[in-house]
Design a protein around this motif. Structure first.
Motif, PDB file in Angstrom:
ATOM      1  N   CYS A 112     -51.026  38.758  31.389  1.00  0.00           N
ATOM      2  CA  CYS A 112     -50.409  37.946  32.434  1.00  0.00           C
ATOM      3  C   CYS A 112     -50.688  36.478  32.140  1.00  0.00           C
ATOM      4  O   CYS A 112     -51.803  36.114  31.745  1.00  0.00           O
ATOM      5  N   LEU A 113     -49.701  35.652  32.340  1.00  0.00           N
ATOM      6  CA  LEU A 113     -49.856  34.220  32.091  1.00  0.00           C
ATOM      7  C   LEU A 113     -50.948  33.624  32.968  1.00  0.00           C
ATOM      8  O   LEU A 113     -51.728  32.772  32.533  1.00  0.00           O
ATOM      9  N   LEU A 114     -51.024  34.076  34.227  1.00  0.00           N
ATOM     10  CA  LEU A 114     -51.991  33.517  35.175  1.00  0.00           C
ATOM     11  C   LEU A 114     -53.420  33.997  34.929  1.00  0.00           C
ATOM     12  O   LEU A 114     -54.374  33.259  35.163  1.00  0.00           O
ATOM     13  N   VAL A 115     -53.544  35.227  34.460  1.00  0.00           N
ATOM     14  CA  VAL A 115     -54.867  35.838  34.318  1.00  0.00           C
ATOM     15  C   VAL A 115     -55.419  35.720  32.898  1.00  0.00           C
ATOM     16  O   VAL A 115     -56.615  35.486  32.715  1.00  0.00           O
ATOM     17  N   CYS A 116     -54.559  35.874  31.912  1.00  0.00           N
ATOM     18  CA  CYS A 116     -55.021  35.969  30.525  1.00  0.00           C
ATOM     19  C   CYS A 116     -54.827  34.705  29.698  1.00  0.00           C
ATOM     20  O   CYS A 116     -55.509  34.532  28.682  1.00  0.00           O
ATOM     21  N   ILE A 117     -53.906  33.847  30.081  1.00  0.00           N
ATOM     22  CA  ILE A 117     -53.595  32.669  29.263  1.00  0.00           C
ATOM     23  C   ILE A 117     -54.051  31.373  29.926  1.00  0.00           C
ATOM     24  O   ILE A 117     -54.831  30.605  29.355  1.00  0.00           O
ATOM     25  N   ALA A 118     -53.577  31.113  31.143  1.00  0.00           N
ATOM     26  CA  ALA A 118     -53.850  29.832  31.806  1.00  0.00           C
ATOM     27  C   ALA A 118     -55.333  29.526  31.985  1.00  0.00           C
ATOM     28  O   ALA A 118     -55.734  28.365  31.842  1.00  0.00           O
ATOM     29  N   PRO A 119     -56.206  30.512  32.305  1.00  0.00           N
ATOM     30  CA  PRO A 119     -57.624  30.184  32.487  1.00  0.00           C
ATOM     31  C   PRO A 119     -58.297  29.627  31.237  1.00  0.00           C
ATOM     32  O   PRO A 119     -59.361  29.019  31.325  1.00  0.00           O
ATOM     33  N   LEU A 120     -57.692  29.834  30.079  1.00  0.00           N
ATOM     34  CA  LEU A 120     -58.271  29.342  28.825  1.00  0.00           C
ATOM     35  C   LEU A 120     -57.824  27.921  28.502  1.00  0.00           C
ATOM     36  O   LEU A 120     -58.310  27.339  27.525  1.00  0.00           O
ATOM     37  N   VAL A 121     -56.920  27.372  29.301  1.00  0.00           N
ATOM     38  CA  VAL A 121     -56.392  26.035  29.047  1.00  0.00           C
ATOM     39  C   VAL A 121     -57.328  24.999  29.658  1.00  0.00           C
ATOM     40  O   VAL A 121     -57.621  25.027  30.856  1.00  0.00           O
ATOM     41  N   ASP A 122     -57.797  24.086  28.844  1.00  0.00           N
ATOM     42  CA  ASP A 122     -58.736  23.058  29.298  1.00  0.00           C
ATOM     43  C   ASP A 122     -57.954  21.873  29.861  1.00  0.00           C
ATOM     44  O   ASP A 122     -57.734  20.862  29.196  1.00  0.00           O
ATOM     45  N   ASP A 123     -57.508  22.046  31.105  1.00  0.00           N
ATOM     46  CA  ASP A 123     -56.688  21.013  31.747  1.00  0.00           C
ATOM     47  C   ASP A 123     -56.969  21.056  33.249  1.00  0.00           C
ATOM     48  O   ASP A 123     -56.861  22.120  33.874  1.00  0.00           O
ATOM     49  N   ALA A 124     -57.308  19.920  33.821  1.00  0.00           N
ATOM     50  CA  ALA A 124     -57.688  19.869  35.239  1.00  0.00           C
ATOM     51  C   ALA A 124     -56.545  20.306  36.145  1.00  0.00           C
ATOM     52  O   ALA A 124     -56.773  20.997  37.148  1.00  0.00           O
TER      53      ALA A 124
END
Length: 212
Positions: A112-124
């Motif tokens: 899932c984009l919200l669960v598996c990808i986005a949390p790894l993005v270092d962006d406030a």
């Protein structure tokens, strides 16, 4: 007599913007955020590099737009799954099954984009968006629990806030397992059992919470 006096500037777009965003979603789900290049997006979305920048902006801007569109669509479907069934148990099962179905969507990388990808993005901004999305999802499940209290399906002192967070955690767990390759059939079965688990009475209160 003036209808042809002024002509629109530029050529009309040769692609559907919504379709291009959906294709970008698949690219990000497959390669993650850091692993995606502009060339990947150009190829995956079927748009030219100039069109990508002029319509969607740079990679970060595009990702934020994809994330918001994805969350809006997923949130609407999750709400429908949660509030359509008549019983609370069926509602929770439908909500968790939806998490499984999203994570095992045909034609997309598992997860899932919200669960598996986005949390790894270092962006406030991404982190804040995820916090807001999580808070909204928890509030939605809390509302369904309160409806269950009103209908007499669960006791008035049911731990609504804690169990709502647990439902979200269970959904995330199912999603991560999907990313790891667990078959959909297994995850759907586990989603059904998880719905039962969430509704168990608090320890020591079984007789009082669920009178015969």
């Amino acid at each position: 007599m003036f209808q042809n006096a002024v002509k629109p500037r530029g050529r009309p777009r040769s692609f559907d913007e919504r379709d291009a965003l959906e294709k970008a979603t698949r690219v990000f789900r497959l390669k993650g955020y850091d692993g995606v290049t502009v060339d990947d997006l150009v190829a995956g979305m079927g748009v030219g590099r100039p069109s990508l920048y002029s319509v969607f902006g740079d990679k970060r801007t595009l990702f934020l737009r994809v994330l918001k569109a994805y969350a809006e669509t997923k949130g609407a479907l999750a709400a429908k799954a949660l509030f359509s069934p008549r019983t609370l148990r069926d509602s929770l099962a439908a909500f968790l099954r939806h998490a499984v179905e999203t994570a095992t969507e045909e034609g997309c990388a598992p997860g899932c984009l919200l669960v598996c990808i986005a949390p790894l993005v270092d962006d406030a901004e991404v982190r804040q968006f995820l916090r807001n999305a999580t808070d909204a999802a928890v509030a939605l499940v809390e509302r369904r629990f309160r409806d269950g209290i009103g209908a007499g399906e669960i006791p008035s002192d049911f731990p609504v806030a804690a169990r709502a967070c647990q439902v979200l955690d269970l959904g995330r767990g199912l999603t991560v397992r999907a990313q790891m390759g667990t078959p959909r059939k297994t995850l759907v079965r586990d989603a059904e059992e998880a719905a039962e688990l969430v509704l168990l009475p608090r320890r020591g209160n079984a007789a009082r919470d669920f009178p015969g």
